[in-house]
Scaffold this active site. Structure first.
Site, PDB file in Angstrom:
ATOM      1  N   HIS A   8      31.383  30.055  59.279  1.00 26.37           N
ATOM      2  CA  HIS A   8      30.579  29.889  60.510  1.00 26.37           C
ATOM      3  C   HIS A   8      31.083  28.658  61.250  1.00 26.37           C
ATOM      4  O   HIS A   8      30.774  27.522  60.896  1.00 26.37           O
ATOM      5  CB  HIS A   8      29.089  29.746  60.215  1.00 26.37           C
ATOM      6  CG  HIS A   8      28.270  29.658  61.475  1.00 26.37           C
ATOM      7  ND1 HIS A   8      27.629  30.752  62.032  1.00 26.37           N
ATOM      8  CD2 HIS A   8      28.018  28.631  62.319  1.00 26.37           C
ATOM      9  CE1 HIS A   8      27.011  30.383  63.144  1.00 26.37           C
ATOM     10  NE2 HIS A   8      27.229  29.099  63.340  1.00 26.37           N
ATOM     11  N   CYS A   9      31.910  28.906  62.257  1.00 28.02           N
ATOM     12  CA  CYS A   9      32.376  27.826  63.115  1.00 28.02           C
ATOM     13  C   CYS A   9      32.623  28.438  64.491  1.00 28.02           C
ATOM     14  O   CYS A   9      32.530  29.660  64.668  1.00 28.02           O
ATOM     15  CB  CYS A   9      33.637  27.181  62.546  1.00 28.02           C
ATOM     16  SG  CYS A   9      34.915  28.357  62.126  1.00 28.02           S
ATOM     17  N   HIS A  10      32.875  27.574  65.463  1.00 25.59           N
ATOM     18  CA  HIS A  10      33.018  28.029  66.848  1.00 25.59           C
ATOM     19  C   HIS A  10      34.215  27.332  67.492  1.00 25.59           C
ATOM     20  O   HIS A  10      34.716  26.343  66.974  1.00 25.59           O
ATOM     21  CB  HIS A  10      31.782  27.663  67.683  1.00 25.59           C
ATOM     22  CG  HIS A  10      30.460  27.910  67.037  1.00 25.59           C
ATOM     23  ND1 HIS A  10      29.833  29.136  67.057  1.00 25.59           N
ATOM     24  CD2 HIS A  10      29.618  27.086  66.357  1.00 25.59           C
ATOM     25  CE1 HIS A  10      28.654  29.045  66.430  1.00 25.59           C
ATOM     26  NE2 HIS A  10      28.507  27.813  65.991  1.00 25.59           N
ATOM     27  N   ASP A  19      29.742  25.094  60.758  1.00 22.94           N
ATOM     28  CA  ASP A  19      29.101  25.127  62.082  1.00 22.94           C
ATOM     29  C   ASP A  19      29.822  24.215  63.086  1.00 22.94           C
ATOM     30  O   ASP A  19      29.329  23.989  64.184  1.00 22.94           O
ATOM     31  CB  ASP A  19      27.611  24.751  61.984  1.00 22.94           C
ATOM     32  CG  ASP A  19      26.859  24.884  63.292  1.00 22.94           C
ATOM     33  OD1 ASP A  19      27.070  25.896  63.983  1.00 22.94           O
ATOM     34  OD2 ASP A  19      26.068  23.973  63.630  1.00 22.94           O
ATOM     35  N   SER A  29      27.259  30.425  72.243  1.00 22.56           N
ATOM     36  CA  SER A  29      26.464  30.882  73.391  1.00 22.56           C
ATOM     37  C   SER A  29      27.010  30.363  74.721  1.00 22.56           C
ATOM     38  O   SER A  29      26.850  31.019  75.744  1.00 22.56           O
ATOM     39  CB  SER A  29      25.001  30.474  73.217  1.00 22.56           C
ATOM     40  OG  SER A  29      24.872  29.075  73.218  1.00 22.56           O
ATOM     41  N   TYR A  80      20.556  35.234  65.022  1.00 21.32           N
ATOM     42  CA  TYR A  80      20.105  33.843  65.003  1.00 21.32           C
ATOM     43  C   TYR A  80      18.681  33.807  65.555  1.00 21.32           C
ATOM     44  O   TYR A  80      18.451  34.202  66.699  1.00 21.32           O
ATOM     45  CB  TYR A  80      21.046  32.986  65.847  1.00 21.32           C
ATOM     46  CG  TYR A  80      20.846  31.485  65.694  1.00 21.32           C
ATOM     47  CD1 TYR A  80      20.239  30.933  64.560  1.00 21.32           C
ATOM     48  CD2 TYR A  80      21.292  30.604  66.676  1.00 21.32           C
ATOM     49  CE1 TYR A  80      20.096  29.568  64.421  1.00 21.32           C
ATOM     50  CE2 TYR A  80      21.149  29.228  66.539  1.00 21.32           C
ATOM     51  CZ  TYR A  80      20.543  28.713  65.419  1.00 21.32           C
ATOM     52  OH  TYR A  80      20.386  27.355  65.290  1.00 21.32           O
TER      53      TYR A  80
END
Ligand SMILES: O=C(O)c1cc(C(=O)O)oc(=O)c1
Length: 294
Positions: free
Chosen positions: A27-29, A249, A73, A152
């Site tokens: 889970h990373c962006h 994250d 987002s 989420y």
């Protein structure tokens, strides 16, 4: 829109914990770079650039082999920045997209070719304007084979979302465990409700992630080293070892006040997954089953 924000640590420490070979930061962006991949007009925060080169340098520094990049987002439903990062990783990344529910079958197939294996439904009002459940269900019913849905949400709407989530016809992965109040401990009402949800189906997965968010001082938590989080989450990982995946994250959207040290986040792993078997499941076997099955 306010100034562009920095939400990541400039110089994260080297973790004491060494992830097993093949470990996935699942889970990373990425943010931008903005000049190439502008942020959405509806973005609720405007970050500085945090592109693939920075992500891969962090991956290597922390001792991981692969990434799962989740569309942030701030990029709305334009997945170009995520796809660009996946391509740059040369097989070492896969991803989760955010799509307009009216997306065509051809565009879904193109996302699959680009390394996407799931779509994300975001129910946080501070991050998105709307979350149309009926349209989400429609698109969930026609995803490419092997895909899943990432959701989420915050703990206070878990029950309200149950009929919607019960109707999702593919596996569900819950971001950050649906944000339980970890100060309630492992047997508090939020964890109990989340366990009931997990027990309702055997294809619901979760991410025991974000101690920095869930045990933040400004949320009434303890802050780093996040003792409430360790106490509340370790039993969940122990009881559902085949259904959890872990991630940093990074670049920690919106965390500009209590920016976590990513090395310290990695050192949470042996506190929530204390045995080599649990670590292998959480970091290697489980994410590979979800993201590299083909
Ligand atoms: O809690 C958040 O602010 C947050 C935001 C985003 C995003 O903007 O996509 O993703 C996350 O995983 C968490």
């Amino acid at each position: 829109m306010a100034d562009r924000i920095v939400s990541w640590h400039a110089n994260p420490s080297k973790p004491k914990f060494t992830p097993p070979p093949g470990a996935v930061d699942a889970h990373c962006h990425v943010f931008g770079p903005m000049a190439q991949f502008p942020f959405s007009a509806k973005a609720k925060y405007l970050p500085e650039d945090a592109g693939p080169d920075m992500l891969f340098a962090l991956r290597d520094h922390l001792g991981f082999e692969k990434n799962v990049i989740v569309q942030a987002s701030c990029h709305g439903t334009d997945n170009s920045a995520t796809l660009h990062a996946i391509a740059a990783a040369q097989g070492k990344a896969r991803g989760v997209a955010v799509v307009d529910p009216a997306i065509s079958e051809d565009d879904l197939a193109a996302l699959h070719l680009g390394g996407i294996r799931g779509i994300r439904f975001n129910f946080l009002k501070r991050l998105v304007d709307d979350a149309p459940k009926d349209r989400f269900l429609e698109v969930a019913s026609r995803l490419p084979k092997g895909w899943h849905v990432v959701i989420y949400f915050e703990a206070d709407i878990l029950e309200e979302l149950r009929p919607f989530m019960d109707a999702i016809p593919v596996p569900i992965v819950v971001d950050h465990m649906g944000r339980p109040d970890v100060t309630q401990g492992p047997d508090g009402p939020d964890m109990k409700a989340f366990r009931r949800f997990l027990d309702s189906r055997d294809d619901i997965w979760f991410k025991p992630t974000c101690p920095d968010r869930l045990d933040a001082i400004k949320e009434g938590g303890k802050g780093d080293p996040w003792d409430n989080f360790a106490a509340a989450v370790a039993p969940l990982v122990a009881d559902y070892p085949t259904r959890c995946i872990w991630g940093t994250d990074w670049p920690h959207p919106n965390m500009q006040d209590e920016i976590p040290d990513d090395g310290h986040l990695v050192d949470m792993i042996p506190r929530i997954a204390p045995t080599a078997e649990l670590q292998q499941a959480l970091l290697v076997d489980n994410p590979n089953r979800l993201y590299w099955a083909d």
